[in-house]
Design an enzyme around this catalytic site. Structure first.
Site, mmCIF file in Angstrom:
data_model
loop_
_atom_site.group_PDB
_atom_site.id
_atom_site.type_symbol
_atom_site.label_atom_id
_atom_site.label_comp_id
_atom_site.label_asym_id
_atom_site.label_seq_id
_atom_site.Cartn_x
_atom_site.Cartn_y
_atom_site.Cartn_z
ATOM 1 C CE1 TYR A 23 -3.761 -2.304 0.079
ATOM 2 C CE2 TYR A 23 -2.808 -3.218 2.077
ATOM 3 C CZ TYR A 23 -3.726 -3.285 1.052
ATOM 4 O OH TYR A 23 -4.612 -4.325 0.989
ATOM 5 C CG ASN A 74 -9.776 2.513 -1.187
ATOM 6 O OD1 ASN A 74 -10.348 1.427 -1.176
ATOM 7 N ND2 ASN A 74 -8.461 2.637 -1.158
ATOM 8 C CG HIS A 100 -9.532 -0.570 -5.304
ATOM 9 N ND1 HIS A 100 -10.048 -0.823 -4.058
ATOM 10 C CD2 HIS A 100 -10.542 -0.758 -6.182
ATOM 11 C CE1 HIS A 100 -11.318 -1.162 -4.177
ATOM 12 N NE2 HIS A 100 -11.643 -1.123 -5.456
HETATM 13 O O1 CA2 Z 1 -5.954 -1.377 -2.754
HETATM 14 C C1 CA2 Z 1 -6.860 -0.846 -2.092
HETATM 15 O O2 CA2 Z 1 -6.991 0.378 -1.987
HETATM 16 C C2 CA2 Z 1 -7.842 -1.731 -1.318
HETATM 17 O O3 CA2 Z 1 -9.112 -1.108 -1.335
HETATM 18 C C3 CA2 Z 1 -7.311 -1.841 0.084
HETATM 19 C C4 CA2 Z 1 -8.122 -2.804 0.950
HETATM 20 C C5 CA2 Z 1 -8.275 -4.151 0.277
HETATM 21 O O4 CA2 Z 1 -9.118 -4.995 1.049
HETATM 22 C C6 CA2 Z 1 -8.865 -4.006 -1.118
HETATM 23 O O5 CA2 Z 1 -8.934 -5.290 -1.709
HETATM 24 C C7 CA2 Z 1 -7.996 -3.104 -1.971
HETATM 25 C C8 CA2 Z 1 -7.436 -3.030 2.294
HETATM 26 C C9 CA2 Z 1 -7.109 -1.788 3.048
HETATM 27 C C10 CA2 Z 1 -6.172 -2.144 4.153
HETATM 28 O O6 CA2 Z 1 -5.291 -1.078 4.323
HETATM 29 C C11 CA2 Z 1 -4.163 -1.296 5.031
HETATM 30 C C12 CA2 Z 1 -3.204 -0.310 4.972
HETATM 31 C C13 CA2 Z 1 -2.019 -0.492 5.642
HETATM 32 C C14 CA2 Z 1 -1.804 -1.632 6.390
HETATM 33 C C15 CA2 Z 1 -2.768 -2.593 6.451
HETATM 34 C C16 CA2 Z 1 -3.951 -2.427 5.771
#
Ligand code: CA2
Length: 146
Positions: A23, A74, A100
């Protein structure tokens, strides 16, 4: 000025603190600051919000009906599971862009399905924080053409 809600779903408050390989290292605050600068140049004002709760995101989409011209969203993991969030996007009767950070099509199979994509005007995936900027540009162009 166009009014745009920028909504972030579950776990996105952790951005910049964990999983930087997936991310990136930007925080929600730094993404918001960059988006504010872009929005000013495009004639828009942004309201930034993050929640780990599905119902709160749904309430904000309802609020967008009267309080915003469009939404950059998002939905986080709710993208792949939430009929209720999808219904709220339809109900808000405002253009919504799905964003995303990661490329959801290059990850696990369950991430390849988005329940919200069919009710959004467009989707951006895989460009890190730039996904938000691309989504905002697309939304504002859509609003200026409407
Ligand atoms: O890629 C993206 O923006 C997502 O929406 C992020 C979601 C995921 O479930 C989608 O499939 C794609 C997850 C967000 C979790 O964010 C975190 C950030 C840092 C550390 C852990 C989780």
């Amino acid at each position: 000025m166009l009014r745009v809600f920028v909504l972030h779903g579950p776990n996105l408050n952790l951005l910049g603190q964990r999983e930087p390989e997936v991310y990136g290292s930007d925080t929600l605050d730094s993404i918001g600051a960059a988006l504010d600068a872009l929005a000013a140049s495009l004639g828009a004002t942004l309201s930034h919000r993050q929640s780990n709760h599905e119902g709160q995101l749904i309430d904000w989409l309802h609020e967008a009906r009267a309080g915003a011209d469009g939404v950059v969203l998002n939905p986080g993991g709710l993208t792949h599971t939430s009929v209720a969030l999808r219904d709220a996007i339809t109900a808000c009767e405002r253009p919504v862009v799905e964003v995303h950070i990661s490329n959801v099509y290059a990850r696990e199979t369950f991430r390849k399905t988005s329940l919200v994509a069919p009710v959004c005007i467009g989707s951006v995936s895989g460009f890190g924080k730039v996904s938000y900027a691309l989504g905002l540009r697309g939304l504002i162009d859509y609003l200026n053409r409407s």
